[in-house]
Design a protein around this motif. Structure first.
Motif, PDB file in Angstrom:
ATOM      1  N   VAL A  22     -16.694   5.845  -8.228  1.00 49.58           N
ATOM      2  CA  VAL A  22     -15.036   6.403  -7.754  1.00 49.58           C
ATOM      3  C   VAL A  22     -14.712   5.179  -6.729  1.00 49.58           C
ATOM      4  CG1 VAL A  22     -13.401   8.117  -6.729  1.00 49.58           C
ATOM      5  CG2 VAL A  22     -15.263   8.543  -8.302  1.00 49.58           C
ATOM      6  N   ILE A  23     -13.282   4.482  -6.976  1.00 51.98           N
ATOM      7  CA  ILE A  23     -12.913   3.738  -5.802  1.00 51.98           C
ATOM      8  C   ILE A  23     -11.671   4.499  -5.421  1.00 51.98           C
ATOM      9  CG2 ILE A  23     -11.741   1.354  -5.534  1.00 51.98           C
ATOM     10  CD1 ILE A  23     -13.388   0.095  -7.885  1.00 51.98           C
ATOM     11  N   VAL A  24     -11.558   4.202  -4.054  1.00 53.30           N
ATOM     12  CA  VAL A  24     -10.277   5.140  -3.307  1.00 53.30           C
ATOM     13  C   VAL A  24      -9.339   4.442  -2.535  1.00 53.30           C
ATOM     14  CG1 VAL A  24      -9.798   7.153  -1.934  1.00 53.30           C
ATOM     15  CG2 VAL A  24     -11.999   6.997  -3.394  1.00 53.30           C
ATOM     16  N   VAL A  25      -8.322   4.493  -2.601  1.00 53.91           N
ATOM     17  CA  VAL A  25      -7.164   3.948  -1.804  1.00 53.91           C
ATOM     18  C   VAL A  25      -6.943   4.928  -0.740  1.00 53.91           C
ATOM     19  CG1 VAL A  25      -5.292   2.391  -1.486  1.00 53.91           C
ATOM     20  CG2 VAL A  25      -6.877   1.976  -3.415  1.00 53.91           C
ATOM     21  N   PRO A  39     -12.957  15.391  -6.774  1.00 53.27           N
ATOM     22  CA  PRO A  39     -11.552  15.292  -7.439  1.00 53.27           C
ATOM     23  C   PRO A  39     -11.033  13.803  -7.422  1.00 53.27           C
ATOM     24  CG  PRO A  39     -11.096  16.184  -5.182  1.00 53.27           C
ATOM     25  CD  PRO A  39     -12.491  16.217  -5.319  1.00 53.27           C
ATOM     26  N   VAL A  40     -10.451  13.470  -8.664  1.00 58.87           N
ATOM     27  CA  VAL A  40      -9.880  12.261  -8.763  1.00 58.87           C
ATOM     28  C   VAL A  40      -8.566  12.255  -9.403  1.00 58.87           C
ATOM     29  CG1 VAL A  40     -12.207  10.959  -9.059  1.00 58.87           C
ATOM     30  CG2 VAL A  40     -10.985  11.797 -11.051  1.00 58.87           C
ATOM     31  N   ASP A  41      -7.684  11.005  -9.268  1.00 62.86           N
ATOM     32  CA  ASP A  41      -6.452  11.354  -9.794  1.00 62.86           C
ATOM     33  C   ASP A  41      -6.364  10.746 -11.168  1.00 62.86           C
ATOM     34  OD1 ASP A  41      -4.669  12.210  -7.346  1.00 62.86           O
ATOM     35  OD2 ASP A  41      -5.800  10.417  -6.579  1.00 62.86           O
ATOM     36  N   ALA A  42      -7.287   9.707 -11.485  1.00 63.58           N
ATOM     37  CA  ALA A  42      -7.244   9.273 -13.052  1.00 63.58           C
ATOM     38  C   ALA A  42      -8.820   8.856 -13.079  1.00 63.58           C
ATOM     39  CB  ALA A  42      -6.485   7.935 -12.978  1.00 63.58           C
ATOM     40  N   ARG A  43      -9.175   8.897 -14.505  1.00 63.14           N
ATOM     41  CA  ARG A  43     -10.268   8.689 -14.930  1.00 63.14           C
ATOM     42  C   ARG A  43     -10.294   7.257 -15.812  1.00 63.14           C
ATOM     43  NH1 ARG A  43     -13.919  12.675 -13.334  1.00 63.14           N
ATOM     44  NH2 ARG A  43     -12.908  14.360 -13.178  1.00 63.14           N
ATOM     45  N   PRO A  61       0.750  -1.193   0.098  1.00 65.06           N
ATOM     46  CA  PRO A  61       0.012  -0.178  -0.242  1.00 65.06           C
ATOM     47  C   PRO A  61       0.901   1.324  -0.008  1.00 65.06           C
ATOM     48  CG  PRO A  61       0.017  -1.211   2.158  1.00 65.06           C
ATOM     49  CD  PRO A  61       0.613  -1.889   1.168  1.00 65.06           C
ATOM     50  N   ARG A  62       0.244   2.284  -0.925  1.00 62.05           N
ATOM     51  CA  ARG A  62       1.163   3.536  -0.829  1.00 62.05           C
ATOM     52  C   ARG A  62       0.549   4.734   0.168  1.00 62.05           C
ATOM     53  NH1 ARG A  62       0.038   8.280  -3.216  1.00 62.05           N
ATOM     54  NH2 ARG A  62       1.473   9.339  -4.191  1.00 62.05           N
ATOM     55  N   ALA A  63       1.295   5.411   0.865  1.00 62.90           N
ATOM     56  CA  ALA A  63       0.783   6.224   1.724  1.00 62.90           C
ATOM     57  C   ALA A  63       0.056   7.281   1.053  1.00 62.90           C
ATOM     58  CB  ALA A  63       1.771   6.879   2.588  1.00 62.90           C
ATOM     59  N   GLY A  64      -1.181   8.031   1.577  1.00 64.27           N
ATOM     60  CA  GLY A  64      -1.717   9.084   0.870  1.00 64.27           C
ATOM     61  C   GLY A  64      -3.021   8.188   0.395  1.00 64.27           C
ATOM     62  N   ARG A  65      -3.546   9.312  -0.666  1.00 66.73           N
ATOM     63  CA  ARG A  65      -5.106   9.012  -1.307  1.00 66.73           C
ATOM     64  C   ARG A  65      -4.874   8.817  -2.741  1.00 66.73           C
ATOM     65  NH1 ARG A  65      -9.750  11.501  -3.452  1.00 66.73           N
ATOM     66  NH2 ARG A  65     -11.564  10.772  -2.447  1.00 66.73           N
ATOM     67  N   ILE A  66      -5.402   7.683  -3.269  1.00 64.32           N
ATOM     68  CA  ILE A  66      -5.628   7.589  -4.790  1.00 64.32           C
ATOM     69  C   ILE A  66      -6.918   7.450  -4.853  1.00 64.32           C
ATOM     70  CG2 ILE A  66      -4.664   6.558  -6.774  1.00 64.32           C
ATOM     71  CD1 ILE A  66      -2.233   5.250  -5.175  1.00 64.32           C
ATOM     72  N   ALA A  67      -7.587   8.458  -6.012  1.00 61.82           N
ATOM     73  CA  ALA A  67      -8.922   7.958  -6.237  1.00 61.82           C
ATOM     74  C   ALA A  67      -9.080   7.822  -7.919  1.00 61.82           C
ATOM     75  CB  ALA A  67      -9.808   9.389  -5.849  1.00 61.82           C
ATOM     76  N   VAL A  68      -9.651   6.903  -8.131  1.00 62.83           N
ATOM     77  CA  VAL A  68      -9.966   6.456  -9.768  1.00 62.83           C
ATOM     78  C   VAL A  68     -11.169   6.493  -9.785  1.00 62.83           C
ATOM     79  CG1 VAL A  68      -9.184   5.012 -11.475  1.00 62.83           C
ATOM     80  CG2 VAL A  68      -7.521   5.217  -9.642  1.00 62.83           C
TER      81      VAL A  68
END
Length: 290
Positions: A223-226, A239-243, A205-212
């Motif tokens: 939207v699935i978020v890690v 807001p999302v990082d990738a679509r 797992p990567r620290a922080g938030r990733i939203a796709v």
């Protein structure tokens, strides 16, 4: 029959989706049966499994689901499988649960395997007929999976492993986009929404938030978020990082490592854009399939 438990808040399992997945599992079952009966059971379908092994894997899952759909406490028809259930992750499933299922379910005669699969699907549909499709069962790794997701998972098992057999034996096989979409919506999204247990533990797992954000013509946008290794589901709009635009069948084949990411992208099965698309590989190290 299974009756009236209520699913968690925010489930998106509509009556139409419930009817669709019940129809899909029956249709996929009929097609998988015909495929298996038309093949030599001794031919290698994958690097490790023959056609008969693959059919036993699918039939064994279906047979065990006839007890799982009722209750975690119901005895499993195949011995030794339940011992692995709560500790299963996507990383140990092949050497643990899958190996135990094949070891304790030694039947390899295709006609008898097909009969077990057919009977199990019929029983599964009968037992779940009056169920709330959003009510959950205890699934692998202690995850909470809606009963609609249980049927979607079994449908996908037949579609993916049917393709394995078809590719190995030179037979045609189709994965309907609408059936693949049921796996994404009723299994992937809903198991995250309800709780994955230890199923996705590990995965660097990567620290922080990733939203796709995921969008396709066959599914509702989601939207699935890690976040610091924890996975959750959100509605679109933030807001999302990738679509990710996708065709469900292509996405499922990529997630299950049947088709590589580059080939999937070049074929248009997955299209990625957004402000930080380079975070997608880190996201997929957590949100992953065996």
């Amino acid at each position: 029959m299974v009756t009236g438990l209520h699913g968690s808040a925010g489930t998106r399992i509509t009556p139409a989706r419930w009817a669709a997945v019940r129809s899909a599992v029956a249709e996929a079952g009929e097609r998988f049966e015909q495929l298996v009966l038309g093949c030599d059971g001794g031919v290698m379908a994958t690097a490790d499994w023959t056609v008969a092994d693959t059919a036993a894997h699918v039939a064994g899952i279906a047979w065990n689901y006839t007890s799982m759909v009722v209750s975690y406490d119901t005895d499993r028809p195949i011995g030794g499988v339940r011992d692995h259930l709560l500790g299963t992750t996507v990383d140990n499933i092949h050497t643990g649960l899958n190996a135990a299922l094949l070891r304790n379910f030694p039947e390899r005669e295709p006609a008898r395997l097909v009969a077990t699969l057919r009977a199990s699907i019929g029983k599964l549909l009968e037992l779940s007929a009056d169920a709330d499709p959003a009510s959950t069962v205890t699934w692998l790794g202690g995850a909470r999976l809606p009963r609609a997701g249980l049927l979607a998972h079994l449908t996908n098992e037949m579609l993916i492993h049917g393709r394995d057999i078809a590719v190995a034996t030179g037979r045609p096989w189709r994965i309907p986009e609408e059936h693949a979409a049921l796996f994404f919506e009723l299994f992937i999204v809903e198991i995250i929404r309800n709780g994955t247990g230890v199923l996705l533990d590990g995965g660097r797992p990567r620290a922080g938030r990733i939203a796709v954000e995921f969008r396709s013509r066959y599914t509702a946008p989601v939207v699935i978020v890690v976040t610091d290794g924890e996975v959750s589901v959100e509605d679109p709009g933030g807001p999302v990082d990738a679509r990710v635009g996708f065709r469900p069948a292509a996405l499922n084949l990529m997630l299950f490592h049947r088709v590589g990411r580059v080939r999937t992208a070049l074929g248009g099965g997955v299209r990625v854009r957004g402000r930080r698309p380079w975070l997608l590989p880190a996201f997929l190290r957590k949100v992953r399939m065996p």
